[in-house]
Each structure stands twice: as C-alpha cells, then as structure tokens.
Design a protein around this motif. Structure first.
Motif: not given
Lengths: 67, 589
Positions: B353-355, B378-380, B452-453, B536-538
């Motif tokens: 889920g992390i970009q 979140t962008v990694r 979907t994530n 992210g937010c969730s």
C-alpha cells in the motif's frame, strides 16, 4: 648594463609612458621596460646612480624603490 | 591672451595630466596649460583670438584621451575596434569550446562539482589579471618594496619571498574565511528561495563584470561594485605599515578577502550559498589559487596581456564570464520559479500500500526524475546515490520543506502528499530537477493494484465526513462524523459482565461487520482484529466519543477498546483522522 627597480605608484598607462619618457631622458639610457606592476628594467651603456633615477622620476611625480 | 576650457575624459592620475600638458604645450601659440584629472578639464591659455580647436583635439587624442565631459561615457562604444575585438574574442571562445569538445574535455568533467570548481579557478585567473590585479597587486608590491628597503642586500630570489608569503596567506586565508562564510550559510540554512535569489545575484554580478570586460559599454567603466572606502581603510588596506615581516605579509594576504573586488564578492556569495564549510573553503581557496599567477606576475603574464591582444583576451573572458553569469541566473530562477519538467517517467512500485518510487542520483542529476503518485498515501521515495560528492546530492523539495544531503547508497524519504499538483524537486543549486506529480486516488494508470488496497468504497459512503477533497488533508480530524453503517446490527454478547463486540479490519472490506448495538452503563469491549496493515489515512481507528485514542491497525494485531457508555445514541467508527467512516456503535438503554 641593466638596472632593476620598482616604480611604486603606477596607476595607468599614462604613468608608464610618462615614466618611460622620463627615464629615457637620462644620459646613456638605451632601453626602458616598465611592467604594469611597476617592475622596471633600464638598459644603459654606463652605470647610473639610483638617486638620479629617483630624481628623474620624481619630476613626473613617480616614486622608485630599489628591489 | 585668451583662455579655453576643454573637458577631457579618461584621465586617472597626475601622469595623465602631465602627458596631456606636454602634448598641448607643443601647439603653436599655447602659453600655458593646466590640466586636472579630478575635474576632468584642461584650461588652455593661448595668444590667438580663436582657439586652435583642431590642434587641441588632436593633441588630446594623441595622448590617448578623449574630448568630452567626464563621467558621461556613452552606453555603446563608438569605437569600431571594440566591436572587432568583441567578435575576435567570441571566435576564440567558440574555437576553444570546439577544441575542448572534440577532445572530450567536457566529458571528463561530467562531475558537476569539479566543473563548477573549474569555473571558480577560471574566474580567479581572470580576476588575477584584471580587477584584482589592480587592487591587490598594488598592496603586495608595496609590501615587497618595504621588505627590500629593510634588506637591501638580498638576492632577487629572496625579493620574491614576500610575494610568496602574501599569496600563501591569501590562499589559506581565503580557505578559512570561505569555510567560515560557508558555515554562516549553513547556520542560516537559507531556504531554496534565498539560494535561488543568491544564485541569480551571483549571475548578475558576473554578467556586470563580463560586460565591463568586453569594453563595448564604456558607461560601465566608471561603475563598480565596491565596499565603502571606510571598510577597506579599517582593514588597514593602503595604510602605510612601516614594519615588514613575513607574518604581516601573510596576514595582509589573508585580509584581502575583505577587499572590494567584484569577482571576490561574487565568489563569496557562491561560498555562502554552498552552506558547507568544506565547499566554501574549496571555492574561496581555488579562487585565490586562480588569482595567484596574475598576482605573482608569473612568466610576464601581465605584460602578455597588455596592448591589443589584451583587449581581445579580455573580450573573450568577458563573454565567457557573461555566459557563466547567465547560466547562474537560469539556474537561480529555476529555484525561484520551479516549473514543470518533462522527463522520464518513474515507475511506482506498490508494495503493502505504500507508494514506492525509486530514483538514482548520479553525477549528472536524477534518473528517472518524473513520478506520478496518488494523494493521501504515504510515498516512500528511495533514492540511490552513486556519488555523494556531486552537487546533485543536496536534494531539496521546497514545497514540503525537505532538504536532504544524500549519502552514498539508499536514502529513504517518506511523506504523504496532501494536495494534488506538481511537487518539484531539485539539487540545492537548482541545476538538476525533477517533479513528482500528485493525482487524485484512482487516476493513475497503475491504479488497479493500488485501489484494492484502500477502502475507497467506505470513504465514498461517507461524503459528509470526508474532507480530503478540500485539500485541507487532516485539518478536519476533530469534526464529528455522521455515523453510518451498512451491515445488519450486531448485538453485543455478554461475557463475564462485559459486553463484547468483535470486528475485523481488512484492506478489502475495511471494518466489517460495522454496525453494533451496546447497552448504556455496562462496561463494553470492542475487539478489532487487523488482517492487513492499515495504510495512509486509514492506518488507525477510533470510535468517536467512546474511544478517541487512535489505535494503529497492524496486520495480525488485535485492538481492544474498553469503554462504558454514559449516553444513548450513535457513535461513528472512523479512521484516526476522521476522514473515513467505517461504521457505528449504537448505545441503547
């Protein structure tokens, strides 16, 4: 013979040509080379007293120092 | 006897006066001449009634001066030789460029750091035989003369010693002071904007100096950027020190750092903007090394650059300096007004889920340097640095206030983009650039995997609670969310006096089941089993009004919320920031 010395208050080309002319007035001087930083080489066919050089340059408002 | 006053320009000193006086005196009929370089005038006294104007003008021009008011030099030169010299200089420059290109000299210096340091060295060389020569040269000469006065017996070689001490002091002094101003730069930690501004300023100073060198703008000759005289006098410049010592010579050399010389000041700005002791020291000492040959008068360098060739040479260096200045301004304005850049598109690798975006930083900048990410997640940003000693290693993201000095190997920067639009990034000098494009979730090409994530469906189910579209991001976290649910109500089971409700969190369904009924006044326990990591937010969960402390959703964890409801009503189950509405707990009597 060559005489090396330093003219300490050159500000522009005018000073150089003026000093050059003044030094050539000295009897026996054959060639005068003045660098823009003041280093001067005088070629003469006789030994020249440094005081004479100083006096001659003083007439055009320049100061010479021995190096 | 009549008198005429002639304005003369181009005079510097008493010598100029004498030269002109001598030439004017040669004119027939001239009785007396008084020339003043200060007022820029000649008073000529002559016998005739009409002034020998033509002869006077000729005499003045023969002496190398011009008739005209001082200080009002034309903006454009009227002397065609100035333009010829300019063209010659340009041709020489192009020639040098072509040779350098042919022999791959530019290829060798791909490393930008060394390139810019080469430029510093070159600027020093130019400065050493032009402006700095006049200013600093006089100083060292008077030092040397005093030394010679003290020791009349020394050999010519020994007479050179003061020069060496002076230049050594200059190089070391410039290194130390350059490092110091580099430190000042880092202490101030100037913003990208300030650095951009400074880079533009350096460029402007360099263009100004370049224009002066090319000589086709005579009006600029009189103008110079200099410190007030009082400052240089304070530093003892031009003051007659009677005692000479090698130490004095050394310190005077070091103190020339403060001498008002345009080139020095431009380099000092450069050193400040480097914001680094070593860089600042390198820049200033290389500049000093560059000026050394000119100051030492090595190999009659000064006399070579005199006369006609000098003008062509200065025209060539002038053009080079202008181009370098322009280059600086272009870079600086890029930092000031970051614009969109077209370049390679970087790929998003999506894991958990992390970009994740990967970029390589080398000598020549960033590759790839264009990315597209989704908002709110979140962008990694993994940056592999292959060369730490390149300008590109100082990475800045002005929009997010990120300023990173990349170290060799992997560097990870994480952030959550809160607004759509472009996030430009660049090296701190603005030479290498790139952009991260932020789009609304679901609009990237590779979104199927990402979507979907995230429980987007749930987020959409609660439009009133979601304020992410407003761009304010988390600014609405404190707002109460209208409870909603879509599963059939689940009644709490009672286990040893505690009302128990259980749910699960998964990427696919979010919180499910999500509708519970609990009785007032009896201790209750809400158990959430996380099957996936929240992202992210969730990434966290709260029950507003019952358990306001956000608990993190981590795969395999069981979150337990204990509460005793005091009030009837519906309470929303939301993400930690309140943007995503997952469900509700209804309290009854």
């Amino acid at each position: 013979m060559k005489i090396n010395f330093q003219i300490t208050d050159l500000t522009c080309d005018a000073c150089i040509s003026l000093s050059q002319a003044a030094l050539k007035n000295l009897p026996g001087v054959q060639q005068v080379n003045i660098e823009p930083n003041g280093l001067t080489v005088v070629e003469a066919d006789r030994p020249i007293d440094f005081e004479d050089i100083k006096n001659e340059l003083a007439r055009v408002g320049k100061t010479a120092e021995q190096i | 006897m009549s008198k005429i006053t002639i304005p003369i320009r181009g005079m510097h000193c008493r010598s100029c006066e004498i030269l002109i006086e001598n030439n004017i005196k040669k004119i027939d009929g001239v009785k007396k001449v008084e020339v003043s370089h200060k007022s820029g005038r000649a008073d000529v006294f002559f016998e005739q009634n009409t002034a020998p104007s033509a002869a006077l003008k000729q005499a003045i021009q023969d002496s190398g001066y011009e008739v005209g008011a001082k200080g009002k030099l034309p903006w454009l030169s009227k002397n065609k030789y100035d333009y010829i010299n300019f063209l010659k200089g340009a041709v020489i420059l192009i020639f040098i460029y072509l040779i350098a290109e042919r022999f791959g000299l530019f290829g060798i210096s791909v490393n930008t750091e060394s390139t810019s340091l080469m430029v510093v060295l070159l600027v020093g060389l130019v400065a050493g035989i032009s402006t700095c020569m006049a200013l600093v040269g006089g100083l060292v000469l008077s030092l040397a003369a005093r030394h010679a006065e003290l020791h009349p017996e020394i050999t010519p070689k020994e007479k050179f010693v003061p020069h060496l001490y002076f230049n050594l002091g200059r190089i070391i002094g410039f290194a130390v002071l350059g490092g110091a101003i580099g430190l000042i730069g880092s202490a101030l930690s100037p913003s990208t904007r300030v650095i951009g501004f400074m880079t533009v300023a350096i460029g402007a100073v360099m263009i100004f100096l370049g224009l002066k060198l090319v000589e086709i703008f005579p009006a600029l000759k009189d103008k110079s950027i200099a410190l007030p005289k009082s400052i240089s006098q304070f530093l003892g410049v031009g003051r007659e020190q009677k005692e000479y010592s090698h130490k004095n010579s050394f310190y005077t050399g070091a103190l020339t750092f403060f001498l008002p010389c345009g080139f020095t000041q431009a380099m000092q700005l450069f050193a400040v903007s480097s914001g680094n002791f070593i860089q600042g020291a390198l820049i200033m000492s290389l500049f000093a090394i560059g000026t050394a040959p000119g100051l030492l008068g090595v190999g009659g360098l000064a006399s070579v650059f005199q006369g006609k060739q000098a003008k062509v040479f200065f025209a060539a260096t002038g053009i080079a300096v202008i181009l370098l200045g322009w280059f600086n301004i272009a870079n600086g304005s890029q930092l000031l007004f970051q614009t969109k850049i077209d370049a390679d598109q970087g790929e998003i690798i999506n894991s958990t889920g992390i970009q994740e975006i990967r970029m390589t930083q080398g000598n020549g900048g960033y590759s790839p340097n264009k990315f597209t990410v989704e908002k709110g997640k979140t962008v990694r940003w993994i940056i592999t640095s292959t060369n730490q000693f390149s300008c590109a290693s100082a990475l800045v993201v002005p929009k997010y206030g990120i300023s990173e000095n990349l170290v060799k190997g992997e560097n990870i920067i994480e952030f959550v983009p809160t607004q759509t639009g472009d996030i430009p990034f660049s090296c701190s000098m603005g030479m290498y650039r790139g952009v991260i494009k932020v789009v609304e979730p679901g609009t990237t090409k590779k979104t199927s995997a990402i979507n979907t994530n995230v429980p987007v469906a749930q987020a959409a189910a609660a439009p009133s609670g979601s304020c992410s579209t407003g761009g304010g991001g988390c600014g609405c976290g404190g707002a109460r969310v209208k409870p909603s649910s879509d599963s059939t109500p689940v009644n709490a089971t009672i286990e040893s006096g505690v009302q128990l409700i259980k749910t699960e969190y998964s990427e696919e369904k979010g919180i499910f089941p999500n509708n519970f009924v609990v009785k007032k006044g009896i201790p209750a326990r809400f158990e959430i089993t996380a099957k996936d990591d929240g992202e992210g937010c969730s990434n966290s969960i709260v029950v507003q009004g019952l358990h306001d402390q956000a608990e993190y959703l981590r795969s395999g964890n069981k979150i337990i919320m204990d509460f005793t409801a005091e009030q009837n009503g519906d309470f929303a189950i939301t993400c930690g920031m309140g943007m995503i509405n997952w469900g509700k707990i209804t309290i009854i009597n």
